[in-house]
Motif scaffolding. Sequence first.
Motif, PDB file in Angstrom:
ATOM      1  N   THR A  50       0.845  -1.195   0.000  1.00  0.00           N
ATOM      2  CA  THR A  50       0.000   0.000   0.000  1.00  0.00           C
ATOM      3  C   THR A  50       0.877   1.241   0.000  1.00  0.00           C
ATOM      4  O   THR A  50       0.644   2.187  -0.769  1.00  0.00           O
ATOM      5  CB  THR A  50      -0.949  -0.001   1.213  1.00  0.00           C
ATOM      6  OG1 THR A  50      -1.797  -1.146   1.134  1.00  0.00           O
ATOM      7  CG2 THR A  50      -1.786   1.267   1.261  1.00  0.00           C
ATOM      8  N   GLU A  51       1.885   1.234   0.838  1.00  0.00           N
ATOM      9  CA  GLU A  51       2.804   2.379   0.921  1.00  0.00           C
ATOM     10  C   GLU A  51       3.508   2.608  -0.418  1.00  0.00           C
ATOM     11  O   GLU A  51       3.579   3.726  -0.918  1.00  0.00           O
ATOM     12  CB  GLU A  51       3.827   2.114   2.027  1.00  0.00           C
ATOM     13  CG  GLU A  51       4.850   3.193   2.208  1.00  0.00           C
ATOM     14  CD  GLU A  51       5.847   2.807   3.294  1.00  0.00           C
ATOM     15  OE1 GLU A  51       7.062   2.937   3.038  1.00  0.00           O
ATOM     16  OE2 GLU A  51       5.426   2.388   4.383  1.00  0.00           O
ATOM     17  N   ASP A  95       0.981   8.835  -6.059  1.00  0.00           N
ATOM     18  CA  ASP A  95       1.153  10.255  -5.741  1.00  0.00           C
ATOM     19  C   ASP A  95       2.204  10.906  -6.641  1.00  0.00           C
ATOM     20  O   ASP A  95       2.028  12.036  -7.106  1.00  0.00           O
ATOM     21  CB  ASP A  95       1.524  10.445  -4.276  1.00  0.00           C
ATOM     22  CG  ASP A  95       0.372  10.140  -3.329  1.00  0.00           C
ATOM     23  OD1 ASP A  95      -0.801  10.109  -3.774  1.00  0.00           O
ATOM     24  OD2 ASP A  95       0.655   9.910  -2.125  1.00  0.00           O
ATOM     25  N   ARG A 142       0.926   3.547  -3.242  1.00  0.00           N
ATOM     26  CA  ARG A 142       0.419   4.900  -3.005  1.00  0.00           C
ATOM     27  C   ARG A 142       1.474   5.949  -3.330  1.00  0.00           C
ATOM     28  O   ARG A 142       1.174   7.000  -3.909  1.00  0.00           O
ATOM     29  CB  ARG A 142      -0.055   5.050  -1.547  1.00  0.00           C
ATOM     30  CG  ARG A 142      -0.643   6.403  -1.242  1.00  0.00           C
ATOM     31  CD  ARG A 142      -1.868   6.643  -2.105  1.00  0.00           C
ATOM     32  NE  ARG A 142      -2.222   8.037  -2.155  1.00  0.00           N
ATOM     33  CZ  ARG A 142      -3.460   8.470  -2.225  1.00  0.00           C
ATOM     34  NH1 ARG A 142      -4.459   7.635  -2.257  1.00  0.00           N
ATOM     35  NH2 ARG A 142      -3.701   9.746  -2.285  1.00  0.00           N
TER      36      ARG A 142
END
Length: 193
Positions: free
Chosen positions: A124-125, A132, A128
């Motif tokens: 997820t990190e 971004d 994401r």
Amino acid sequence: MARNPERRTALVDAAIDVLAHEGARGLTFRAVDARAGVPVGTSSNYFASRDDLFMQAGSRINHRMTPDAARVEHAMRPEPSRELVTSLMRWLVQRMPDDRTGYLAMLELRLEATRRPALRARLTETVRAEFDQNRSLYQDADLPSDADTFLVLHLAMTGLLLEHLTLPDMLSDTTLDRLVDLVVTGVVPDHRA
């Protein structure tokens, strides 16, 4: 832990191959050793656990799929327009099949992340952060859109890639370029309107 960085990279690439061809359940130290062509027990000298191997594979896939910064800069040179977005999305769908193994391994990691909270948190990190970064690149290039348009474009292209790389015959009645055109035209506003 062993410290030969070239061997570590080769083992992680072998783990990615195993993930893509045998799935997460097939990812064992023995399978990685066999795929890498090294003596049994080698990968266990490089990775503390199977979880560590999953984490390292995720990081390596992200690295493999990230385009060269100079190529990105070159791709972004034309004037901001829906045509440029179409060109960039075509480049994306052409790049992913070049590392089909990496993309399929990432899908396996995403499925495995539903059962492994630490892997889910790490993926997820990573995903994401990439999202971004891509959104910032898109907005900084002054491409026609807003945050919602970028989000829908991202989700549409993710779905297109999933279909193309997992069930390519499902969309065999049209070309990838046409599918990209349909997505971009349906999602990105025309700057001339």
